[in-house]
Design a protein around this motif. Structure first.
Motif, PDB file in Angstrom:
ATOM      1  N   UNK A 161      34.654  40.512  40.466  1.00  0.00           N
ATOM      2  CA  UNK A 161      34.328  39.525  39.434  1.00  0.00           C
ATOM      3  C   UNK A 161      35.491  39.190  38.512  1.00  0.00           C
ATOM      4  N   UNK A 162      36.436  40.115  38.374  1.00  0.00           N
ATOM      5  CA  UNK A 162      37.542  39.926  37.435  1.00  0.00           C
ATOM      6  C   UNK A 162      38.802  39.385  38.101  1.00  0.00           C
ATOM      7  N   UNK A 163      38.808  39.260  39.416  1.00  0.00           N
ATOM      8  CA  UNK A 163      40.013  38.816  40.128  1.00  0.00           C
ATOM      9  C   UNK A 163      39.634  37.862  41.264  1.00  0.00           C
ATOM     10  N   UNK A 164      39.006  36.729  40.956  1.00  0.00           N
ATOM     11  CA  UNK A 164      38.516  35.839  42.019  1.00  0.00           C
ATOM     12  C   UNK A 164      39.622  35.250  42.886  1.00  0.00           C
ATOM     13  N   UNK A 165      40.778  34.917  42.299  1.00  0.00           N
ATOM     14  CA  UNK A 165      41.851  34.342  43.110  1.00  0.00           C
ATOM     15  C   UNK A 165      42.358  35.354  44.127  1.00  0.00           C
ATOM     16  N   UNK A 166      42.519  36.601  43.690  1.00  0.00           N
ATOM     17  CA  UNK A 166      42.968  37.641  44.614  1.00  0.00           C
ATOM     18  C   UNK A 166      41.961  37.834  45.735  1.00  0.00           C
TER      19      UNK A 166
END
Length: 356
Positions: A270-275
């Protein structure tokens, strides 16, 4: 595009097939004359071959390298360093041997040549993890970074399929965390995606046909890229958990990474959608955490902490240690959520059930 800083490591890399035979030239290039060879007890045949190859440059051997770089083992190796008056270290093996060489270099600043036999990637980093009193801690210093790494595909050809699988997923973990590291940059992100893609395609081929030299070459290339990622940017939750679990319960390193990675990824999703989008694309799937879980199952890798030797009674201890002096992470480290993550990994649950 984000602001970033990029700095490349001052290291010489020799990659190919049969490159082990360039070791004498690399010793001469460094201007050293008394090489101490480091290995594990199982690598005595390789050590004998190296001794013959480097001739008068051979000063001695220490074959006591073990997992998690216990301080007491390093102290015994240091006695050998002094006894043989070594002016160089040649470490052949996986993460255990590489870690020992780096621990010695931290204390002596001796130059290192590393000959990897697995996909661990530690040879590309200025970081060493050391265990004392059941606690594993990491330290970084320019002295820790090897001067030369010789990647010889031939040295990986006899790695059993099961170890190839877990060692390869361990390498993928380095690339995965590089994509959401606080100090990530575009160059490392490109390497990370290429590493994940290459390893994802190579590992199933190796498990199906262990003597596939093309797949072995691709996997070692992917592991090298992953190691660069690990050495260039910071680590996050996944590596903190693996260091905690491995050091506290003496769990096998690569297998621990293999079990934890999908759960750590689900926690951070949830905190790193691009990754997550980049990882999923490299895996060729729609969900990054599930994709890694499915890859591990396809490779018949361990599915739970329970089956690699962690006691259920250790879950709370591991959670307490994991939230103590935590690494930076894109999602805040919350004790109860981390405990649940570890419990799920202990049971072998699929990551879609993870909190988040």
């Amino acid at each position: 595009m984000q602001d970033f800083v990029y700095q490349s490591a001052p290291m010489r890399v020799v990659f190919g097939t049969g490159t082990l035979h360039q070791l004498p030239d690399e010793l001469s290039r460094l201007g050293v004359t008394r090489a101490l060879v480091l290995a594990t007890p199982r690598q005595k045949d390789l050590v004998a071959g190296i001794r013959e190859m480097i001739g008068e440059h051979f000063a001695g051997v220490f074959t006591g390298a073990v997992m998690h770089t216990p301080v007491e083992v390093t102290e015994r190796a240091m006695e050998t360093v002094r006894e043989v008056r070594a002016d160089c270290l040649v470490a052949i093996g996986g993460g255990s041997t590489t870690g020992l060489g780096k621990a010695i270099a931290l204390r002596t600043d001796l130059p290192q040549i590393v000959l990897p036999t697995s996909y661990a990637g530690s040879e590309m980093t200025p970081v060493v993890g050391q265990t004392s009193g059941g606690i594993k801690t990491t330290q970084s210093s320019p002295k820790i970074l090897p001067e030369v790494v010789i990647y010889d595909v031939d040295l990986t050809m006899t790695m059993p399929p099961k170890l190839s699988a877990t060692s390869g997923i361990n390498a993928i973990a380095h690339a995965v965390e590089a994509l959401y590291a606080r100090d990530r940059n575009p160059v490392i992100s490109l390497m990370a995606q290429e590493a994940i893609r290459t390893l994802t395609h190579a590992l199933p081929k190796i498990c199906a046909q262990p003597n596939d030299k093309t797949a072995r070459t691709d996997a070692l290339y992917g592991a090298w890229l992953s190691g660069i990622c690990l050495g260039a940017v910071g680590m996050a939750l996944h590596h903190k958990l693996c260091h905690t679990l491995g050091g506290s319960f003496n769990l096998p390193h690569a297998e621990t990474h293999t079990v934890i990675l999908p759960h750590a990824l689900a926690y951070n999703a949830p905190a790193a959608p691009d990754a997550m989008t980049r990882i999923a694309a490299a895996l060729g799937v729609s969900d990054a955490a599930l994709g890694l879980h499915d890859l591990a199952r396809k490779l018949a890798a361990p599915a739970s902490l329970r089956e690699i030797g962690m006691p259920e009674s250790g879950i709370d201890q591991a959670a307490d240690l994991a939230v103590k002096n935590p690494y930076w992470n894109p999602r805040p480290i919350e004790r109860e959520a981390i405990r649940e993550l570890i419990a799920r990994a202990w049971r072998g649950d699929a990551p879609e059930n993870a909190i988040g």
